[in-house]
Enzyme design. Structure first.
Site, short mmCIF file in Angstrom:
data_model
loop_
_atom_site.label_atom_id
_atom_site.label_comp_id
_atom_site.label_asym_id
_atom_site.label_seq_id
_atom_site.Cartn_x
_atom_site.Cartn_y
_atom_site.Cartn_z
N ASP A 307 0.88 -1.17 0.00
CA ASP A 307 0.00 0.00 0.00
C ASP A 307 0.92 1.22 0.00
O ASP A 307 1.66 1.44 0.96
CB ASP A 307 -0.87 -0.04 1.27
CG ASP A 307 -2.17 0.71 1.13
OD1 ASP A 307 -2.18 1.75 0.44
OD2 ASP A 307 -3.19 0.27 1.70
N ASP A 409 -2.64 4.60 -2.27
CA ASP A 409 -3.54 5.29 -1.35
C ASP A 409 -3.84 6.69 -1.87
O ASP A 409 -2.94 7.39 -2.35
CB ASP A 409 -2.83 5.37 0.01
CG ASP A 409 -3.73 5.92 1.11
OD1 ASP A 409 -4.70 5.24 1.47
OD2 ASP A 409 -3.46 7.04 1.59
N GLU A 476 -6.47 3.98 -5.56
CA GLU A 476 -7.66 4.32 -4.79
C GLU A 476 -8.08 5.70 -5.28
O GLU A 476 -7.51 6.71 -4.90
CB GLU A 476 -7.35 4.39 -3.28
CG GLU A 476 -8.61 4.70 -2.48
CD GLU A 476 -8.33 5.38 -1.12
OE1 GLU A 476 -9.21 5.32 -0.25
OE2 GLU A 476 -7.25 5.98 -0.95
N HIS A 533 -11.83 -1.27 4.03
CA HIS A 533 -11.72 -0.97 5.46
C HIS A 533 -12.21 0.44 5.81
O HIS A 533 -12.11 0.83 6.96
CB HIS A 533 -10.25 -1.13 5.87
CG HIS A 533 -9.35 -0.14 5.17
ND1 HIS A 533 -9.14 -0.16 3.80
CD2 HIS A 533 -8.66 0.93 5.63
CE1 HIS A 533 -8.34 0.84 3.48
NE2 HIS A 533 -8.03 1.51 4.56
N ASP A 534 -12.68 1.17 4.80
CA ASP A 534 -13.09 2.56 5.05
C ASP A 534 -14.61 2.75 5.04
O ASP A 534 -15.08 3.87 5.29
CB ASP A 534 -12.50 3.48 3.96
CG ASP A 534 -11.00 3.62 4.10
OD1 ASP A 534 -10.49 3.52 5.23
OD2 ASP A 534 -10.33 3.84 3.07
C1 GLC Z 1 -7.10 6.03 2.43
C2 GLC Z 1 -7.17 4.85 3.35
C3 GLC Z 1 -7.73 5.26 4.68
C4 GLC Z 1 -6.82 6.30 5.27
C5 GLC Z 1 -6.61 7.46 4.30
C6 GLC Z 1 -5.46 8.32 4.72
O1 GLC Z 1 -8.34 6.52 2.10
O2 GLC Z 1 -7.89 3.82 2.74
O3 GLC Z 1 -7.88 4.20 5.55
O4 GLC Z 1 -7.35 6.80 6.47
O5 GLC Z 1 -6.31 7.01 3.00
O6 GLC Z 1 -4.26 7.69 4.45
#
Ligand code: GLC
Length: 741
Positions: A307, A409, A476, A533-534
């Site tokens: 990641d 990310d 993402e 996970h979000d």
């Molecule tokens: C992404 C991750 C999340 C995190 C954010 C900041 O959206 O999936 O869990 O809090 O980035 O890094």
């Protein structure tokens, strides 16, 4: 470290017989038991040494006082017993699929066994297998572990031994393959260069090795590391704990595993706040644990991606410590600093996802720094070429260490408006249509803080690095409009990007239908997801309980037909809904600003088996167990042929067998079968689902059904044809006719 065998460059496959290609366990055991009785040797002693060794050698070992002639007689008796009893000899699971695949790939193969010749022929015939080349103990001087048999087979097939894969289920057999200088694939939980759960697994790996690029149509799985498996009993997941569960993933049909961040971190955002991008955090097991996990995954034919979190770092990162020490520090420009506004407040109106302004004042140097997430996560300055060069090195470092790519990310956040202009407010009745952020954040039009077009240049730069390593980059990108999202995977940008349409939606079949069709048409390179996970878990968002689970599965069936990669968030294969986290027991920084947006419920521990700790930990888990029932666990669902897990596994197994014909084309078309069902056609593969809550009208199936979410009896070998009514959320895969190409 063992090297990943080059399955794409194989010249031949050499298969052991008993226990590998032919399931003869019961008859072998019966014969040895009878023999043990006749010769007065304890049965257990015999069974412990008999497997994988020629009968004569086993007899000599068990009865050391016998002379050579008596050994020969006793061995002949043993063979006679075996020969007489072929009643339940059958092809091993996946054997016919493997042999058909070898045929299709044009890969020569042979059977190399330590069994007697006549017996081998009889067993293979009983299993319906007719090898082009058979080497038995009659053809070689020694049996395994001597490499002679394998080397002779390679010679007869005119194959380079180093390019022959030995498939074995016993230690002596594996030793013979290794001694012959050949890569090995092992069954029965043994470790070769590859570790197989059955021969269908090998068939899949051989097909994938001939798929280019390797992530095309792959099945991905997101491991949220803190909650997947804990090997130390401290209640926090780690890499060794994850490694213990890789067989679960291999059996599910996973090709690529995404590990959430494992780098050194103060864990204010559970790893998404990195203090050193080149070191594995000790709480996850350190660098050695990662090496071990990569080796274990690669041995199972799975790839692993990390990641890449480089929109921001932790405030404990040495770059930030230096940058915040003085305005003149060489690292100052790695971050985004601005003078206060004339009233002393933040420089503009940008907001943190986790509540409050996106700016924090730093007393030491009298300026504000930007953080789109918490104040402990300062944003990096992507307009600084020195930073970009550093990140290139981080990527190189991990790809050289064995990672197979990265999930990126907040991939669309990196570059900000050069003038840091204020974001306009949205009209009062409009909200940004995504969760995982505060309400205040959703009221702004994020025109200037995120999704700037210059970000594509950063992705193009990374793509060049990744392609040198045959690595995969999946972004993402919270861009729900498929057309805009497709620009992120155009040309030489990211290889793929998640499309979050199904993550941001509740259950509205019509809307899902339209959105999915638009996404499927936008690009063949998207990554399909229902959760992460979000966000709340899919089964919960889709209505909860049995209905929510069925809806999620119906969408998985549709996703299975789409070109791109399809992803499963840990626990989704069990149909898990959100875990229950009592007030005051959460850990998500977002929940502090807005308890209703807490992400904890999607992050509770993976339920492996009933009982305290759920098989996740022997200690006290860092987040509550979530109120899981026994039926939620992997152990319970493994044992139930109608469970969510078993059904999803059946879907993925069928899909991978059909991948060849489907992947002949990336063209995907919505098919109108009438009756209100949703259907897609891709080459010779169709997916049909009833997303409504009522039974459909009768549908004439345009091709035979080979998977039915509600009926395990439907398989490629026993397809269903004709007219059907689909129950609510029932979904099918249909196959054929194959396209002419
Ligand atoms: C992404 C991750 C999340 C995190 C954010 C900041 O959206 O999936 O869990 O809090 O980035 O890094």
């Amino acid at each position: 470290m063992r090297r990943r065998p080059d399955l794409g460059g194989l010249e031949a496959v050499l298969l052991d017989m008993d226990g590998t290609l032919v399931d003869s366990d019961a008859s072998v055991e019966r014969a040895w038991s009878t023999w043990a009785g006749e010769y007065g040797v304890p049965v257990d002693t015999v069974l412990a040494v008999a497997h994988g060794s020629p009968a004569g050698r086993t007899v000599a070992h068990l009865l050391p006082r016998l002379g050579p002639e008596e050994v020969a007689i006793a061995a002949r008796r043993q063979l006679a017993l075996q020969y007489d009893d072929l009643s339940d000899v059958a092809a091993a699971p996946g054997a016919h699929e493997l042999l058909a695949t070898l045929d299709r790939c044009g890969l020569p193969w042979a059977v190399v066994t330590s069994a007697d010749g006549r017996l081998a022929k009889a067993r293979l015939a009983a299993a319906g297998i007719d090898p082009p080349l058979l080497l038995t103990i009659d053809d070689v001087r020694h049996g395994k572990p001597d490499p002679e048999g394998y080397l002779r087979a390679a010679g007869l097939l005119r194959a380079d031994p180093a390019a022959c894969l030995v498939v074995e289920d016993s230690e002596p057999g594996l030793a013979a393959g290794t001694a012959a200088g050949m890569p090995t694939a092992a069954l029965r939980g043994l470790d070769g260069d590859l570790r197989l759960f059955d021969l269908g697994h090998l068939a899949h790996l051989l097909r994938r090795a001939r798929t280019s690029p390797w992530w095309r149509d792959a099945v991905g799985y997101q491991v949220y590391l803190p909650s997947f498996g804990d090997s130390t009993g401290d209640g926090w997941g780690d890499l060794a704990g994850a490694g213990e569960h890789l067989d679960h993933l291999a059996r599910l049909g996973v090709d690529v595993v995404w590990l959430t961040p494992f780098f050194r971190s103060p864990m204010r955002d559970h790893g998404y706040d990195i203090a050193d991008h080149r070191v594995v955090d000790p709480s996850f097991g350190g660098d050695a644990a990662l090496d071990e996990l990569l080796a274990r995954a690669h041995r199972r034919g799975m790839r692993v991606i990390g990641d890449l979190v480089v929109n921001h770092t932790s405030d404990a990162h040495p770059w930030f410590t230096a940058a915040s020490s003085s305005r003149a520090d060489p690292y100052r420009d790695y971050y985004i600093w601005r003078d206060p506004a004339p009233d002393g407040g933040p420089p503009n109106n940008w907001l943190s996802h986790f509540g409050g302004p996106a700016w924090t004042f730093s007393e030491a140097t009298g300026q504000y720094y930007l953080h789109l997430f918490s104040p402990e996560q300062p944003d990096l300055n992507w307009r600084n070429p020195a930073l970009a060069a550093q990140v290139d090195k981080v990527i190189e470092h991990w790809l050289a260490r064995g990672l197979d790519g990265f999930r990126i990310d907040t991939a669309a956040y990196l570059v900000k408006d050069a003038d840091l202009r204020d974001n306009p407010l949205l009209p009062a009745d409009l909200l940004v249509p995504v969760g995982g952020v505060t309400m205040e954040w959703r009221r702004q039009d994020h025109r200037h803080d995120i999704h700037q077009p210059d970000v594509h240049a950063v992705h193009e730069r990374w793509r060049r690095v990744a392609d040198r390593h045959d690595a995969f980059l999946v972004g993402e990108v919270y861009e729900l409009d498929p057309g805009t999202l497709a620009r992120f995977v155009d040309g030489e940008r990211l290889h793929s990007s998640f499309w979050f349409g199904l993550v941001e939606s509740g259950w509205d079949p019509e809307r899902i239908d339209t959105m999915l069709a638009a996404a499927a048409a936008a690009s063949p390179r998207l990554s399909w997801v229902q959760g992460n996970h979000d966000r709340p878990r899919a089964a919960t968002r889709y209505g909860g309980g049995q209905v929510g689970r069925r809806r999620s599965l119906a969408l998985h069936v549709l996703m299975a037909s789409l070109p791109g990669t399809m992803w499963i968030y840990q626990g989704e294969e069990l149909g898990l809904g959100d875990g229950h986290v009592p007030r005051g027991h959460g850990a998500d920084p977002l929940a502090t600003a807005e308890p209703g947006q807490s992400r904890d419920a999607a992050r509770t521990p993976m339920p492996w088996r009933p009982g305290p700790g759920l098989g996740f930990t022997t200690g006290r888990p860092w987040l509550p167990e979530g109120g899981r029932t026994d039926a939620d666990t992997v152990a319970a669902q493994e044992a139930d042929p109608a469970s969510h897990l078993t059904t999803l596994r059946r879907l993925l197994t069928t899909r991978r067998r059909l991948a060849g014909p489907a992947a002949a084309t990336d063209e995907i078309a919505r098919a109108d079968l009438g009756a209100g069902v949703t259907a897609y056609r891709r080459g010779g593969l169709w997916a049909v689902a009833n997303l409504r809550d009522a039974t459909s009208a009768e549908v004439e199936l345009p091709a035979p059904a080979v998977f039915d979410s509600d009926d395990p009896a439907v398989t490629p070998e026993r397809p269903r044809t004709g007219r059907v009514r689909l129950a609510p959320q029932q979904a099918l895969l249909l196959a054929g006719p194959w396209p002419a190409s």
